[in-house]
Design a protein around this motif. Structure first.
Motif, PDB file in Angstrom:
ATOM      1  N   TYR A 424      38.975  37.067  41.337  1.00  0.00           N
ATOM      2  CA  TYR A 424      40.083  36.581  42.160  1.00  0.00           C
ATOM      3  C   TYR A 424      41.071  37.730  42.342  1.00  0.00           C
ATOM      4  O   TYR A 424      41.429  38.390  41.370  1.00  0.00           O
ATOM      5  N   ARG A 425      41.522  37.931  43.571  1.00  0.00           N
ATOM      6  CA  ARG A 425      42.624  38.877  43.751  1.00  0.00           C
ATOM      7  C   ARG A 425      43.909  38.073  43.868  1.00  0.00           C
ATOM      8  O   ARG A 425      44.383  37.717  44.944  1.00  0.00           O
ATOM      9  N   ILE A 426      44.440  37.716  42.706  1.00  0.00           N
ATOM     10  CA  ILE A 426      45.699  36.987  42.622  1.00  0.00           C
ATOM     11  C   ILE A 426      46.548  37.657  41.551  1.00  0.00           C
ATOM     12  O   ILE A 426      46.056  38.492  40.783  1.00  0.00           O
ATOM     13  N   SER A 427      47.808  37.299  41.491  1.00  0.00           N
ATOM     14  CA  SER A 427      48.700  37.981  40.550  1.00  0.00           C
ATOM     15  C   SER A 427      49.749  37.019  40.034  1.00  0.00           C
ATOM     16  O   SER A 427      50.431  36.349  40.808  1.00  0.00           O
ATOM     17  N   PHE A 428      49.868  36.952  38.707  1.00  0.00           N
ATOM     18  CA  PHE A 428      50.928  36.176  38.077  1.00  0.00           C
ATOM     19  C   PHE A 428      51.970  37.100  37.468  1.00  0.00           C
ATOM     20  O   PHE A 428      52.823  36.665  36.700  1.00  0.00           O
ATOM     21  N   CYS A 429      51.890  38.406  37.825  1.00  0.00           N
ATOM     22  CA  CYS A 429      52.825  39.377  37.264  1.00  0.00           C
ATOM     23  C   CYS A 429      53.579  40.144  38.341  1.00  0.00           C
ATOM     24  O   CYS A 429      54.512  40.883  38.032  1.00  0.00           O
ATOM     25  N   GLY A 430      53.176  39.986  39.609  1.00  0.00           N
ATOM     26  CA  GLY A 430      53.862  40.692  40.676  1.00  0.00           C
ATOM     27  C   GLY A 430      53.316  42.062  40.966  1.00  0.00           C
ATOM     28  O   GLY A 430      53.769  42.726  41.905  1.00  0.00           O
ATOM     29  N   GLU A 431      52.340  42.525  40.180  1.00  0.00           N
ATOM     30  CA  GLU A 431      51.683  43.806  40.444  1.00  0.00           C
ATOM     31  C   GLU A 431      50.343  43.556  41.128  1.00  0.00           C
ATOM     32  O   GLU A 431      49.844  42.428  41.164  1.00  0.00           O
ATOM     33  N   LEU A 432      49.757  44.627  41.647  1.00  0.00           N
ATOM     34  CA  LEU A 432      48.364  44.563  42.061  1.00  0.00           C
ATOM     35  C   LEU A 432      47.569  44.050  40.866  1.00  0.00           C
ATOM     36  O   LEU A 432      47.709  44.559  39.750  1.00  0.00           O
ATOM     37  N   ALA A 433      46.740  43.021  41.060  1.00  0.00           N
ATOM     38  CA  ALA A 433      46.071  42.408  39.907  1.00  0.00           C
ATOM     39  C   ALA A 433      44.811  41.690  40.345  1.00  0.00           C
ATOM     40  O   ALA A 433      44.659  41.299  41.512  1.00  0.00           O
ATOM     41  N   TYR A 434      43.917  41.545  39.380  1.00  0.00           N
ATOM     42  CA  TYR A 434      42.657  40.830  39.586  1.00  0.00           C
ATOM     43  C   TYR A 434      42.412  39.933  38.376  1.00  0.00           C
ATOM     44  O   TYR A 434      42.744  40.293  37.248  1.00  0.00           O
ATOM     45  N   GLU A 435      41.830  38.771  38.628  1.00  0.00           N
ATOM     46  CA  GLU A 435      41.341  37.934  37.533  1.00  0.00           C
ATOM     47  C   GLU A 435      39.820  37.933  37.606  1.00  0.00           C
ATOM     48  O   GLU A 435      39.232  37.464  38.577  1.00  0.00           O
ATOM     49  N   ILE A 436      39.195  38.483  36.561  1.00  0.00           N
ATOM     50  CA  ILE A 436      37.744  38.652  36.531  1.00  0.00           C
ATOM     51  C   ILE A 436      37.152  37.560  35.648  1.00  0.00           C
ATOM     52  O   ILE A 436      37.514  37.437  34.473  1.00  0.00           O
ATOM     53  N   ASN A 437      36.259  36.770  36.209  1.00  0.00           N
ATOM     54  CA  ASN A 437      35.659  35.633  35.513  1.00  0.00           C
ATOM     55  C   ASN A 437      34.164  35.873  35.311  1.00  0.00           C
ATOM     56  O   ASN A 437      33.450  36.193  36.267  1.00  0.00           O
ATOM     57  N   VAL A 438      33.715  35.717  34.075  1.00  0.00           N
ATOM     58  CA  VAL A 438      32.290  35.796  33.764  1.00  0.00           C
ATOM     59  C   VAL A 438      31.928  34.600  32.903  1.00  0.00           C
ATOM     60  O   VAL A 438      32.797  33.894  32.391  1.00  0.00           O
ATOM     61  N   SER A 439      30.629  34.370  32.736  1.00  0.00           N
ATOM     62  CA  SER A 439      30.195  33.315  31.831  1.00  0.00           C
ATOM     63  C   SER A 439      30.804  33.536  30.457  1.00  0.00           C
ATOM     64  O   SER A 439      30.939  34.666  29.988  1.00  0.00           O
ATOM     65  N   TRP A 440      31.169  32.421  29.795  1.00  0.00           N
ATOM     66  CA  TRP A 440      31.820  32.504  28.482  1.00  0.00           C
ATOM     67  C   TRP A 440      31.019  33.380  27.517  1.00  0.00           C
ATOM     68  O   TRP A 440      31.598  34.082  26.691  1.00  0.00           O
ATOM     69  N   TRP A 441      29.705  33.362  27.629  1.00  0.00           N
ATOM     70  CA  TRP A 441      28.855  34.137  26.713  1.00  0.00           C
ATOM     71  C   TRP A 441      29.145  35.626  26.807  1.00  0.00           C
ATOM     72  O   TRP A 441      28.913  36.373  25.850  1.00  0.00           O
ATOM     73  N   TYR A 442      29.597  36.078  27.979  1.00  0.00           N
ATOM     74  CA  TYR A 442      29.766  37.509  28.199  1.00  0.00           C
ATOM     75  C   TYR A 442      31.227  37.941  28.173  1.00  0.00           C
ATOM     76  O   TYR A 442      31.549  39.062  28.561  1.00  0.00           O
ATOM     77  N   GLY A 443      32.112  37.059  27.698  1.00  0.00           N
ATOM     78  CA  GLY A 443      33.538  37.376  27.712  1.00  0.00           C
ATOM     79  C   GLY A 443      33.872  38.630  26.928  1.00  0.00           C
ATOM     80  O   GLY A 443      34.584  39.516  27.422  1.00  0.00           O
ATOM     81  N   GLN A 444      33.396  38.733  25.700  1.00  0.00           N
ATOM     82  CA  GLN A 444      33.731  39.906  24.896  1.00  0.00           C
ATOM     83  C   GLN A 444      33.092  41.171  25.467  1.00  0.00           C
ATOM     84  O   GLN A 444      33.691  42.244  25.408  1.00  0.00           O
ATOM     85  N   GLN A 445      31.889  41.053  26.035  1.00  0.00           N
ATOM     86  CA  GLN A 445      31.246  42.221  26.637  1.00  0.00           C
ATOM     87  C   GLN A 445      32.077  42.743  27.809  1.00  0.00           C
ATOM     88  O   GLN A 445      32.267  43.958  27.963  1.00  0.00           O
ATOM     89  N   LEU A 446      32.575  41.843  28.657  1.00  0.00           N
ATOM     90  CA  LEU A 446      33.442  42.260  29.758  1.00  0.00           C
ATOM     91  C   LEU A 446      34.709  42.906  29.211  1.00  0.00           C
ATOM     92  O   LEU A 446      35.150  43.957  29.702  1.00  0.00           O
ATOM     93  N   TRP A 447      35.301  42.275  28.198  1.00  0.00           N
ATOM     94  CA  TRP A 447      36.544  42.768  27.601  1.00  0.00           C
ATOM     95  C   TRP A 447      36.377  44.208  27.117  1.00  0.00           C
ATOM     96  O   TRP A 447      37.198  45.081  27.426  1.00  0.00           O
TER      97      TRP A 447
END
Length: 614
Positions: A424-447
């Motif tokens: 998602y290209r959305i922002s809850f901080c007012g800066e250029l921002a992205y929310e990246i969503n992956v399957s829960w299984w891969y959360g730590q790998q993405l992190w």
């Protein structure tokens, strides 16, 4: 025992004195076998009492339903197999299908089991109040006999008098016993008394349901994200949000000393505003809305129009109660012609799903719409800051991350760090921002992949406290902190979010009430203490003149922080006629002292939104 726990069992011959004591801390009892005939009964089948087995069994076929095996009172393995084969053959024959006799497996010789003694209650003199029939309802033999003594004759009436069979197991362990005690008390045959009705739905009762109330850590389960182990290993200080444990901030060692909250949050804020930072946002509530009428349903629930969204686009929305007050906010992404994905605040995820289900099921059952919580399906990482595009581009080479190719308030499916992701290209901080969503299984790998990719840019990990500072600088309200159940979208300055074209939405009528149109309603504003280093207390009352007796309170501080971007402290507040008071000086009363403050617009950082939209 003296503490109310089981400490021993006292044993003796039936009808004789107690002759033995056996120390123990757990006592199990068996009531014999009972056919699981609840579904058969709910289909209209009749049960008859089997004297030899001491239980009720199906009386015969009903509504094309055939019962076999233990549910039919055939408890031995050979009998179960033979009964199942015979009834299956009969059912096929009724359908005109010829079937060869089933070849049954050879079963080892079974021990000769005698029927259980039909012993429904064991009571000693004066012990009827401790002879339990229903362990979940604490109902006893004395209670059943008291019901009969009060003139009740129907087992259904006794059930309601004693509450037997109304708890976890719905009578699976207590129903037959209660009926038998009623029969004994009335000197009737058990077949005449019968069983109480089996209510749908039916499921086997699990031992866990019989273990008593949840207690200790299980009383309020703790929920953690896929990245929780990393947060623990890296010194996160947590706070509880709903049932979730969320990192509040990540203190680092500086000159041999661990940062306090103020220092850690200041560092995290600077990095988010000047370079790149990321936060675990997995706890956001997520609801999948699907069906031919999904768009129409959301139009009726949200204050703005959602059905006009195109697949690939996102819209911010507000949900209101019937009183017109803000219930929750979040984003709505259109996935396809018949599917939307909603986000909610962390603490209100269950409330929002319940609210949506209430209208889908009871108010508009004609709409073809289905709701599913998918909060735990997605692990979410918010990647924010002026260099966030650079970091994302390095991990998603096939994704066009340019402002033109991936504009604000849109989403894309792409591969990020080798993982299938929805961004998602959305922002809850007012800066250029992205929310990246992956399957829960891969959360730590993405992190960990984002950490590595951001290392050249000194990527910082931040928590909820920094998130609050960043959003408050932009005047973004937190539902439940900057609102209190008496705030409309208009009070928050979200008039633009309330459709003037839709014929109706939940809460629209109430928002037209004169009370909700008063010019002196509390509205969201910003506050700047005249002393830029003075931090206001959240909850501090606002007034115009302290000499008034009694002082007239005009509102209160809802959020208060130190801002690195502004170089000073600031606050958000709900203030009567707030927008008309912008530019006025008021007083905040806290701890018995008066703090002069200036009323401002709630958006104090980048009001044009250039940094967010670039």
């Amino acid at each position: 025992g003296p503490d109310g726990r089981v400490s021993a069992a006292r044993l003796g011959p039936l009808g004789g004195p107690v002759t033995e004591r056996l120390d123990c801390d757990l006592l199990l009892s068996s009531g014999g076998w009972n056919p699981a005939a609840q579904l058969y009964s709910q289909a209209g089948g009749q049960l008859h009492y089997h004297r030899e087995l001491g239980c009720f069994v199906p009386a015969g076929p009903v509504a094309a339903i055939r019962v076999a095996g233990s549910a039919n009172g055939r408890f031995g393995l050979p009998d179960c197999l033979a009964d199942g084969a015979a009834i299956s053959s009969a059912a096929l024959a009724e359908l005109g299908i010829a079937a060869a006799p089933a070849a049954l497996p050879t079963v080892a010789a079974q021990p000769d089991v005698q029927p259980s003694m039909l012993l429904w209650a064991i009571t000693l003199p004066g012990n009827e109040n401790r002879a339990f029939v229903d362990l979940q309802r604490d109902s006893t033999v004395a209670g059943v006999r008291r019901a009969v003594g009060a003139g009740l004759r129907s087992v259904e009436h006794v059930k309601r008098y004693t509450t037997i069979g109304t708890a976890h197991d719905q009578g699976k362990t207590s129903g037959l016993i209660a009926s038998a005690i009623v029969a004994e008390s009335l000197d009737l045959n058990l077949a005449e008394v019968g069983l109480s009705s089996a209510r749908p739905p039916y499921l086997p009762i699990a031992f866990a349901a019989l273990a008593g109330r949840d207690r200790d850590q299980n009383f309020d389960p703790i929920r953690v994200t896929a990245m929780h182990d990393w947060h623990l290993a890296n010194g996160a200080v947590f706070e509880n949000v709903g049932q979730w444990q969320r990192p509040r901030y990540f203190p680092q060692l500086v000159a041999g000393q661990l940062e306090d909250q103020d220092a850690a949050v200041a560092r995290e804020c600077v990095q988010a505003r000047t370079s790149v930072a990321m936060m675990d946002g997995s706890t956001l509530g997520k609801v999948s809305v699907q069906g031919l009428d999904a768009g129409e349903f959301l139009d009726r629930m949200y204050t703005n129009v959602m059905s006009s969204l195109r697949p690939g686009s996102i819209r911010y929305g507000v949900l209101c109660g019937l009183d017109g007050m803000v219930l929750d906010d979040g984003t709505v992404a259109r996935i396809s012609a018949t599917e939307f994905l909603l986000t909610t605040t962390t603490g209100n995820a269950a409330t929002v799903l319940d609210w949506l289900e209430e209208f889908a099921q009871t108010e508009w059952p004609d709409l073809q719409v289905h709701l599913t919580s998918v909060t735990e399906h997605w692990s979410t990482v918010a990647l924010v800051g002026p260099l966030s595009r650079t970091v994302l581009a390095g991990l998603a080479p096939d994704l066009d991350v340019s402002a033109e190719g991936f504009p604000f308030m849109t989403w894309r499916d792409a591969t990020v760090a080798g993982l299938p992701a929805r961004i998602y290209r959305i922002s809850f901080c007012g800066e250029l921002a992205y929310e990246i969503n992956v399957s829960w299984w891969y959360g730590q790998q993405l992190w960990e992949s984002l950490l590595a990719a951001g290392q050249p840019h000194q990527l910082a990990v931040y928590g909820t406290e920094t998130m609050h500072v960043l959003r408050a600088e932009k005047g973004y309200p937190i539902i439940g902190q900057d609102t209190d159940g008496t705030v409309t979208p208009q009070d928050l300055g979200l008039d633009w979010l309330v459709s003037k074209k839709k014929p109706d939405f939940v809460g629209k009528r109430s928002q037209r009430r004169p009370e909700n149109l008063r010019p002196d309603r509390k509205q969201l504003v910003g506050l700047l203490p005249l002393d830029g280093q003075q931090l206001l207390d959240e909850g501090a009352q606002l007034l115009a003149a302290p000499q008034q007796q009694p002082a007239r309170m005009l509102g209160h501080v809802t959020s208060s922080y130190r801002s690195q971007a502004l170089g000073r402290t600031f606050a958000l507040a709900l203030l009567r006629s707030g927008r008309q008071r912008i530019g006025q000086q008021l007083l905040a009363w806290q701890d018995g002292t008066i703090v002069p403050v200036m009323v401002t617009d709630p958006v104090l950082y980048d009001p044009a939104g250039d940094r967010r939209d670039g």
